[in-house]
Design a protein around this motif. Structure first.
Motif, short mmCIF file in Angstrom:
data_model
loop_
_atom_site.label_atom_id
_atom_site.label_comp_id
_atom_site.label_asym_id
_atom_site.label_seq_id
_atom_site.Cartn_x
_atom_site.Cartn_y
_atom_site.Cartn_z
N LEU A 56 40.18 -12.02 40.30
CA LEU A 56 40.72 -12.59 41.51
C LEU A 56 40.35 -11.70 42.68
N VAL A 57 39.71 -12.28 43.69
CA VAL A 57 39.52 -11.62 44.97
C VAL A 57 40.29 -12.49 45.94
N SER A 58 41.45 -12.04 46.35
CA SER A 58 42.42 -12.84 47.08
C SER A 58 41.78 -13.61 48.25
N GLY A 59 41.95 -14.93 48.20
CA GLY A 59 41.44 -15.80 49.25
C GLY A 59 39.95 -16.05 49.21
N VAL A 60 39.24 -15.49 48.23
CA VAL A 60 37.78 -15.61 48.19
C VAL A 60 37.29 -16.28 46.91
N VAL A 61 37.71 -15.77 45.75
CA VAL A 61 37.19 -16.28 44.48
C VAL A 61 38.22 -16.08 43.36
N LYS A 62 38.23 -17.03 42.43
CA LYS A 62 39.01 -16.92 41.20
C LYS A 62 38.12 -17.38 40.06
N VAL A 63 38.01 -16.54 39.04
CA VAL A 63 37.22 -16.88 37.86
C VAL A 63 37.97 -16.38 36.63
N GLY A 64 38.23 -17.29 35.71
CA GLY A 64 38.92 -16.90 34.48
C GLY A 64 39.76 -18.03 33.94
N ILE A 65 40.82 -17.64 33.24
CA ILE A 65 41.73 -18.59 32.62
C ILE A 65 43.09 -18.44 33.30
#
Length: 115
Positions: A56-65
């Protein structure tokens, strides 16, 4: 960025080298028969819920479960900008896919036509 395509009777999602670390897999193939709904969405980062395993990069990207502890697990590869899809699945390891894809509109139409 993940890529997705219809291959035979399935939707294959392939993850980039760095995404593979966060989702613990190189790709996933979901049978088209398991797809309940497909919708093009804005702001996919706001659609995740519950606990997570991933990046998680807050406000930029989310990758995972995401969705740990909620009953619906989400496989996520989402960015704040650009088109995205929310794909609701029937059964299996994940209940939803949240994917930022450059060809989201075209893929959504193709999936709806095959459903």
């Amino acid at each position: 960025m993940a890529t997705a395509e219809i291959v035979g009777d399935g939707l294959r999602v392939r993850f980039s080298r760095w995404e593979r670390i966060a989702v613990w897999r190189e790709e996933i193939t979901v049978p088209l028969a398991r797809i309940r709904t497909v919708e093009q969405i804005g702001n996919p980062l706001a659609r995740t819920r519950g606990g997570r395993i991933g990046m998680l990069v807050s406000g930029v990207v989310k990758v995972g479960i995401w969705g740990l502890g909620t009953g619906t697990r989400q496989l996520v590869s989402a960015r704040r900008s650009g088109p995205a899809l929310r794909i609701v699945l029937d059964g299996g390891e994940f209940g939803e896919l949240l994917l930022s894809l450059p060809d989201a509109a075209e893929l959504a139409e193709a999936l709806k036509a095959r459903a």
